[in-house]
Every structure is written in structure tokens, then in C-alpha cells.
Design an enzyme around this catalytic site. Sequence first.
Site, PDB file in Angstrom:
ATOM      1  N   TYR A  48       0.716  -1.186   0.168  1.00 40.10           N
ATOM      2  CA  TYR A  48       0.108  -0.092   0.034  1.00 40.10           C
ATOM      3  C   TYR A  48       0.839   1.212   0.098  1.00 40.10           C
ATOM      4  CZ  TYR A  48      -3.754   3.432   1.432  1.00 40.10           C
ATOM      5  OH  TYR A  48      -4.439   4.296   1.248  1.00 40.10           O
ATOM      6  N   ASP A  62      -1.431  15.791   6.571  1.00 39.14           N
ATOM      7  CA  ASP A  62      -2.331  15.059   5.541  1.00 39.14           C
ATOM      8  C   ASP A  62      -3.539  15.827   5.439  1.00 39.14           C
ATOM      9  OD1 ASP A  62      -3.414  12.880   3.753  1.00 39.14           O
ATOM     10  OD2 ASP A  62      -3.998  11.818   5.494  1.00 39.14           O
ATOM     11  N   ASP A  89      -3.033   5.544  -2.716  1.00 42.10           N
ATOM     12  CA  ASP A  89      -4.077   6.516  -2.323  1.00 42.10           C
ATOM     13  C   ASP A  89      -4.016   7.725  -3.092  1.00 42.10           C
ATOM     14  OD1 ASP A  89      -5.548   8.718  -0.808  1.00 42.10           O
ATOM     15  OD2 ASP A  89      -4.357   8.414   0.963  1.00 42.10           O
ATOM     16  N   ASP A  91      -6.322  10.299  -2.962  1.00 41.66           N
ATOM     17  CA  ASP A  91      -6.898  11.459  -2.335  1.00 41.66           C
ATOM     18  C   ASP A  91      -8.480  11.608  -2.859  1.00 41.66           C
ATOM     19  OD1 ASP A  91      -5.038  11.737  -0.272  1.00 41.66           O
ATOM     20  OD2 ASP A  91      -4.166  13.455  -1.204  1.00 41.66           O
ATOM     21  N   HIS A 116      -7.545   4.382  -5.027  1.00 44.85           N
ATOM     22  CA  HIS A 116      -8.837   4.787  -4.374  1.00 44.85           C
ATOM     23  C   HIS A 116      -8.863   6.361  -4.420  1.00 44.85           C
ATOM     24  CE1 HIS A 116      -6.960   6.034  -0.355  1.00 44.85           C
ATOM     25  NE2 HIS A 116      -6.181   4.735  -0.418  1.00 44.85           N
ATOM     26  N   GLU A 118     -11.547   9.332  -2.840  1.00 41.68           N
ATOM     27  CA  GLU A 118     -12.475   9.480  -1.693  1.00 41.68           C
ATOM     28  C   GLU A 118     -13.350  10.420  -2.141  1.00 41.68           C
ATOM     29  OE1 GLU A 118      -9.943  12.173   1.230  1.00 41.68           O
ATOM     30  OE2 GLU A 118      -9.160  10.265   0.469  1.00 41.68           O
ATOM     31  N   CYS A 126      -7.119  13.883   7.250  1.00 39.64           N
ATOM     32  CA  CYS A 126      -6.921  12.229   7.351  1.00 39.64           C
ATOM     33  C   CYS A 126      -8.173  11.839   7.891  1.00 39.64           C
ATOM     34  CB  CYS A 126      -5.877  12.359   8.600  1.00 39.64           C
ATOM     35  SG  CYS A 126      -5.787  10.526   9.560  1.00 39.64           S
ATOM     36  N   ARG A 161     -13.539   5.257  -2.065  1.00 37.73           N
ATOM     37  CA  ARG A 161     -13.290   5.552  -0.474  1.00 37.73           C
ATOM     38  C   ARG A 161     -14.501   6.445  -0.117  1.00 37.73           C
ATOM     39  NH1 ARG A 161      -8.613   8.044   3.287  1.00 37.73           N
ATOM     40  NH2 ARG A 161      -9.979   9.524   4.205  1.00 37.73           N
ATOM     41  N   GLU A 191     -14.247   4.183   5.228  1.00 40.00           N
ATOM     42  CA  GLU A 191     -13.323   4.851   6.276  1.00 40.00           C
ATOM     43  C   GLU A 191     -13.785   4.784   7.806  1.00 40.00           C
ATOM     44  OE1 GLU A 191     -10.419   4.702   7.255  1.00 40.00           O
ATOM     45  OE2 GLU A 191      -9.370   6.212   6.281  1.00 40.00           O
ATOM     46  N   ASN A 213      -9.019  -0.356   6.986  1.00 40.93           N
ATOM     47  CA  ASN A 213      -8.084   0.301   7.077  1.00 40.93           C
ATOM     48  C   ASN A 213      -7.563   0.041   8.503  1.00 40.93           C
ATOM     49  OD1 ASN A 213      -6.031   2.341   7.564  1.00 40.93           O
ATOM     50  ND2 ASN A 213      -7.131   3.905   7.158  1.00 40.93           N
TER      51      ASN A 213
END
Length: 301
Positions: A48, A62, A89, A91, A116, A118, A126, A161, A191, A213
Site C-alpha cells: 500500500y 495529511d 491513495d 486522495d 482509491h 475518496e 486524514c 473510498r 473509512e 484500514n
Amino acid sequence: MLYSSVPAHEKRAAFRARLASGELLRFPGAFNPLSARLIQEKGFEGVYISGAVIAADLGLPDIGLTTLTEVAGRGRQISRMTDLPTLIDADTGFGEPMNVARTVQELEDAGVAGLHIEDQVNPKRCGHLDGKAVVGLDTATKRIRAAVDARRDPNLLIMARTDVRAVEGLAAAVDRAKALVDAGADAIFPEAMADLAEFEAVRTAVDVPVLANMTEFGKSELFTAEQLASAGINIVIHPVSLLRIAMGAAERGLDTLVGDGSLKAEVPGMQTRARLYELLDYAGYTAFDTNVFDFEVPTGR
């Protein structure tokens, strides 16, 4: 020696096949290319690439400060160093749907097996912090449709996500997961689930793979692989774990250096030079050099 000999399209196909098996795939987070090689050597199923880790590596929080160029660059560096599939990731996709489309193609070119996207408002934060905000369903589904339409390799995994659980509750998260699958998502990343029952609720609601996660100091309990497998989870990530372990060791080492004036007390816990060279495959490079540069000295004119 050098980079992985497995082409990206083969990694993607293998990833899809493993996902179809129904087994739980373990994807520890690599904080650099060398740690990705270690993850492979230890027998995990994938690597990952965390946005939080990329940001932290740059000394940033983040909160959406990293750029597509930075994320794609680190994705390429890590993906080329391992035979394992990498999941990155992406974002919020770095902008509106057209930006999402470009993000997908840049990351595909970087050699990742999946990514992914989101549904947080941009700039994001985060997923295990309070005060998150999510976009409306229309915007969330447009991002996924843009991502799916943009990919060129049909085996590139487009995962959606959703952070709705922390904002509107579990029922809303389940409904959004269903809508994201309808928009074309190949997998779902719910998430900040509170417990196994919540993971199971998402698992029951959708007919695509579901990711868990397992990040330390977050809102989800740190369930074991066996517990997650029993809940029907298909992928588990440990996104920041290796970075936290490494930085914890680095801080202890620096404290020792300040206190003792030497790192002698820390040497037993260090990776040895021999082990580092083994992981870097120094022997392979030496053999290559010898084969290429070895030559006979001519005796005649």
C-alpha cells in the site's frame, strides 16, 4: 537487480485474480521503495502507498497539500521496486472530474495496480480525524465515473473510498457505498468503521471487494487478519505502521546519541550492513558488473 521484471499489466491481472479468490489480501504500507522490497520478501500479498505517508515524508500534514506529481512520482518509485501489486491513495483525485481522469492515467503510467478516490471535500484531511466534510452524492459518483472512464487497462482497480460514516452515520455510508458501486467502483473502502459489525454491514451491502484500514491511533479497533477475514473483508491495509515504527526507532536513537554521545547501545537493534546489502541485492549487481566489464587482455598487436 534493479527493478521488478513483472510488467504492470501482469501485476494488475494477478491482483484481480487474487481478489476474486475471496481470500484476505494483506497490504502493509511502504514508506519508501526499500521497505516495499522488504514487504515482498516477508510474504505479503501487496504493497500500500499511503497519501498520509507521502505527505509526512515531505514534512507535511495529511490535509491535501501534496500534488499529483509528487504522489505519482513516489508511486512509480515504489511500484517498480516490487513484484507485488501496489494500491495507492489518490486522495480526492486532485480536482474536478477531468483532473480525476488525468490522475488515473498518471498513476496507471506509474505502474500501480489500483488506486482509491475518496468523497471528502477538497482539501481533505486524514480519515480518522474529526471535522471531516464530504461532497454530495452527485460529485462523489462523478469522480468515480471519470476514473473508470479514464483508465486504459481494464484491470486497473478503481476503488471508491467513502468517509460518510463519520459525518452521517453507518446507514448513509452503506447507501453511498452502493451508489459508488453503481457508478463503476471495482471495490469499496469504508473509512473509520467503528467495529466489525459495521464492516460486515458494508460487506453485505455490496458485491465488490471491501477494504479495511487498520491504522494505529485511529477510530477503528486494530482487528486481526483472522477477524477481518471472518467478516468477509478482502483487503487490509496498515498504511502508516512501518513509518511509525521507523520514526519511533529513529527518535529513540537520536535521544540515545544526545544522552550517551554514541549509538553503541542502539547497534544491536539496527539492521546490519550485511542484511541491508542482502535486501539491496549487492551480489546481483556485483555479478552483473563482472559479466559486463570482465575482459581478456590482448597479448598481440
